[in-house]
Design a protein around this motif. Structure first.
Motif, mmCIF file in Angstrom:
data_model
loop_
_atom_site.group_PDB
_atom_site.id
_atom_site.type_symbol
_atom_site.label_atom_id
_atom_site.label_comp_id
_atom_site.label_asym_id
_atom_site.label_seq_id
_atom_site.Cartn_x
_atom_site.Cartn_y
_atom_site.Cartn_z
ATOM 1 N N GLY A 310 0.858 -1.187 0.023
ATOM 2 C CA GLY A 310 0.251 -0.061 0.119
ATOM 3 C C GLY A 310 0.678 1.316 -0.026
ATOM 4 N N TYR A 311 0.466 2.043 1.005
ATOM 5 C CA TYR A 311 1.515 3.484 0.979
ATOM 6 C C TYR A 311 2.721 3.036 1.843
ATOM 7 C CZ TYR A 311 -1.126 4.130 5.492
ATOM 8 O OH TYR A 311 -1.603 3.962 6.813
ATOM 9 N N ILE A 312 3.119 2.134 2.368
ATOM 10 C CA ILE A 312 4.161 1.582 3.174
ATOM 11 C C ILE A 312 5.452 1.191 1.952
ATOM 12 C CG2 ILE A 312 5.248 0.286 5.015
ATOM 13 C CD1 ILE A 312 2.976 2.150 5.876
ATOM 14 N N VAL A 313 6.583 1.745 2.189
ATOM 15 C CA VAL A 313 7.422 1.522 1.310
ATOM 16 C C VAL A 313 8.702 0.852 1.879
ATOM 17 C CG1 VAL A 313 6.815 3.391 -0.318
ATOM 18 C CG2 VAL A 313 8.764 3.801 1.295
ATOM 19 N N ALA A 314 8.979 0.868 3.205
ATOM 20 C CA ALA A 314 9.866 0.255 3.740
ATOM 21 C C ALA A 314 9.511 -0.180 5.147
ATOM 22 C CB ALA A 314 11.176 0.930 3.877
ATOM 23 N N LYS A 315 10.185 -1.314 5.831
ATOM 24 C CA LYS A 315 9.857 -1.682 7.234
ATOM 25 C C LYS A 315 11.007 -2.082 8.029
ATOM 26 C CE LYS A 315 5.070 -3.366 6.795
ATOM 27 N NZ LYS A 315 3.899 -4.646 7.021
ATOM 28 N N ALA A 316 11.123 -1.860 9.343
ATOM 29 C CA ALA A 316 12.062 -2.562 10.080
ATOM 30 C C ALA A 316 11.192 -3.001 11.462
ATOM 31 C CB ALA A 316 13.110 -1.353 10.398
ATOM 32 N N LYS A 317 12.171 -4.208 12.222
ATOM 33 C CA LYS A 317 11.474 -4.553 13.174
ATOM 34 C C LYS A 317 12.382 -4.667 14.466
ATOM 35 C CE LYS A 317 8.512 -8.372 14.429
ATOM 36 N NZ LYS A 317 7.698 -9.623 14.021
ATOM 37 N N TYR A 318 11.784 -4.144 15.554
ATOM 38 C CA TYR A 318 12.754 -4.379 16.678
ATOM 39 C C TYR A 318 12.503 -5.817 17.608
ATOM 40 C CZ TYR A 318 13.396 0.731 16.256
ATOM 41 O OH TYR A 318 13.741 1.733 15.741
ATOM 42 N N GLU A 319 13.260 -6.118 18.281
ATOM 43 C CA GLU A 319 13.182 -7.305 19.001
ATOM 44 C C GLU A 319 12.046 -7.438 19.937
ATOM 45 O OE1 GLU A 319 16.892 -8.063 21.208
ATOM 46 O OE2 GLU A 319 17.912 -8.849 19.328
ATOM 47 N N ASN A 320 11.559 -6.258 20.262
ATOM 48 C CA ASN A 320 10.415 -6.317 21.101
ATOM 49 C C ASN A 320 9.046 -6.316 20.468
ATOM 50 O OD1 ASN A 320 10.140 -3.903 20.284
ATOM 51 N ND2 ASN A 320 10.063 -2.703 22.314
ATOM 52 N N GLY A 321 9.110 -6.595 19.180
ATOM 53 C CA GLY A 321 7.959 -6.655 18.345
ATOM 54 C C GLY A 321 7.551 -5.292 17.628
#
Length: 521
Positions: A310-321
């Motif tokens: 959709g309108y999200i072009v990049a993601k990252a994730k932290y260890e806590n979720g």
């Protein structure tokens, strides 16, 4: 036969002819020239149903060539006309059901046949033809899939033969065990001709000797029975709004709301069906003290990766979720990043017209709310009813379901194409705003500026229309505020609202709920 308000059709095709046409339509595509008059009549009605109405507007009611032109339009638009699901959906609209319910079709009753079942036996000869049609279709598919090995193709053809043998056997049982015992018409018609008068038994009369009679579609009786339906908002021209909740929700429509407008002549106009979902309401923190900047928020488990969501072009994730997202840049869109935390809180980052580059925090609450996905646009015109808007320069495409009902009513009042610049995001957050939280407000561009009009009269009319449909507060830009003086509910929204009208404070108690209800507003 003439009956006021009904359309009469005499179907001349025999049972075997109709079966052949339906068989062809299953295995290939039925040409419009093959359609009987009854088929064409139903096709015209379905073509003008809400799903396809915009394609049909310029086509007249009569003529096979125009129906053919309509089907070509559907094909150009990559739509398969009238699947079983679309047919059912069309019948659920009162306009379509009423038209089909007012068809009187004369044809030979299935309860009429001679002792030898001659008309039903004609179908026997069609099985071989249908089998060959299906084999041709399968061979074309095998060619497309590049399956050239003879043994593989032979297996496929053998399966078709086996399936048709099974169908033929079942058909013989159907004739012997169900059709033949059900034939009563001829016997009763003959008895009618030789009956003697009796004071105890009423005389039979007018049952045709040839088995032909006028039939009405059972959809005409639908109003007499209660059944599954979709939750529907009924929006009336005088400002009244009702939310009708059926005893049973139609399968597949459990998470949908329908919006219907009633004009001054009591005509119903189905405007749209919108998906809804439940969220935990959000609270607002204008100046959060926490650090949300990537990657400083915590230990990263998945680094920034480009996505197409959709309108999200990049993601990252932290260890806590917690999940950090980067937003696609678009003209007029001020949000750049979002951090969705495992505890349900949401932090959003971007540019605010007055505060500059900032983070805003939207905290999860225990209370729930419903949001509907606003259609990207509504472009409805029928007779004197005009309901139009477009979502532009925004990703905030969700709002409260009651608010959408009131907004549709105001659109019908103003009869202008309104540019909507958003309500809230799907989670209930609303950067850069605090007032749009949980889909409680709607922003629209001023009509004068969008249309380059000479005065603000249309905008004043729109504010009054919104007030009629239960909105209570309207934030007007500081430079034009005095031009709106005297209109109930307006407040000075400062220079922040010089570019757009902000509408809020909807009276949820104004909506009358009919049927089962759980208030989630």
């Amino acid at each position: 036969m003439a009956l006021p308000g009904f359309e009469t059709i005499e179907e001349k095709a025999t049972i075997s002819e109709l079966t052949k046409k339906l068989s062809k339509n299953r295995s290939a595509r039925l040409d419009i020239e093959d359609c009987t008059e009854a088929m064409l009549t139903v096709l015209r009605i379905l073509a003008k149903s809400g799903y396809n109405h915009y394609l049909w507007k310029s086509l007249p009611d009569k003529g096979k060539n125009k129906v053919k032109e309509f089907l070509q339009l559907l094909e150009i638009n990559n739509k398969n006309p009238f699947t079983k699901e679309q047919f059912k959906a069309a019948l659920r609209t009162s306009w379509t059901a009423e038209l089909i319910g007012h068809l009187l079709v004369k044809y030979e009753s299935e309860w009429y046949a001679d002792e030898a079942l001659s008309k039903w036996n004609e179908i026997d000869d069609l099985f071989e033809e249908e089998k060959q049609q299906q084999k041709t279709l399968i061979e074309a598919g095998l060619d497309e899939w590049r399956i050239t090995e003879l043994y593989q193709r032979d297996i496929a053809m053998k399966k078709v033969d086996e399936a048709h043998e099974h169908v033929k056997k079942n058909w013989q049982l159907e004739k012997a065990q169900r059709i033949k015992p059900s034939l009563w018409w001829q016997q009763v018609a003959q008895a009618q001709a030789t009956q003697t008068a009796s004071t105890d038994t009423p005389a039979l009369s007018k049952l045709s000797a040839d088995g032909k009679a006028w039939f009405i579609h059972p959809v005409a009786m639908m109003d007499y029975f209660s059944g599954a339906d979709i939750v529907t908002y009924h929006i009336y021209h005088d400002g009244k709004i009702e939310k009708h909740i059926p005893q049973e929700i139609l399968k597949g429509y459990e998470q949908k709301y329908k919006y219907v407008y009633h004009d001054k002549d009591n005509n119903e106009h189905e405007i749209c069906i919108a998906d809804w979902h439940t969220i935990n309401k959000k609270g607002f923190n204008r100046y959060p003290r926490k650090t949300f900047k990537y990657p400083d928020h915590g230990r990263v488990s998945e680094t920034k990766t480009n996505v197409s969501d959709g309108y999200i072009v990049a993601k990252a994730k932290y260890e806590n979720g917690d999940i950090h997202e980067w937003i696609k840049k678009e003209n007029g869109v001020s949000i750049y990043e979002r951090l969705t935390m495992a505890n349900g809180d949401i932090a959003e980052y971007g540019i605010h017209d007055q505060d500059g580059i900032v983070w805003r925090l939207y905290t999860k609450q225990q209370e729930e709310a419903q949001l509907v996905r606003m259609p990207d646009s509504i472009n409805y015109e029928s007779n004197d009813v005009v309901i139009k808007y477009e979502l532009k320069e925004t990703y905030r495409k969700y709002t409260n379901s009651d608010i959408l009902a009131g907004f549709i009513g105001a659109l019908a009042e103003i009869k202008e194409n309104i540019i909507v610049t958003g309500s809230s995001y799907e989670q209930g957050s609303c950067f850069p705003s605090a007032l749009h939280i949980n889909g409680q407000s709607i922003d629209t561009k001023y009509i004068k500026k969008d249309r380059n009009l000479s005065d603000w009269e249309k905008d004043k009319e729109f504010v009054n229309a919104l007030a009629k449909f239960h909105f209570g507060t309207f934030r007007i830009g500081a430079t034009i505020y005095k031009l709106f003086e005297g209109i109930s509910g307006i407040i000075n929204g400062g220079t922040l609202h010089d570019s757009h009208l902000h509408t809020e404070n909807f009276d949820f108690n104004a909506i009358k709920v009919i049927g089962q209800f759980e208030n989630l507003n």
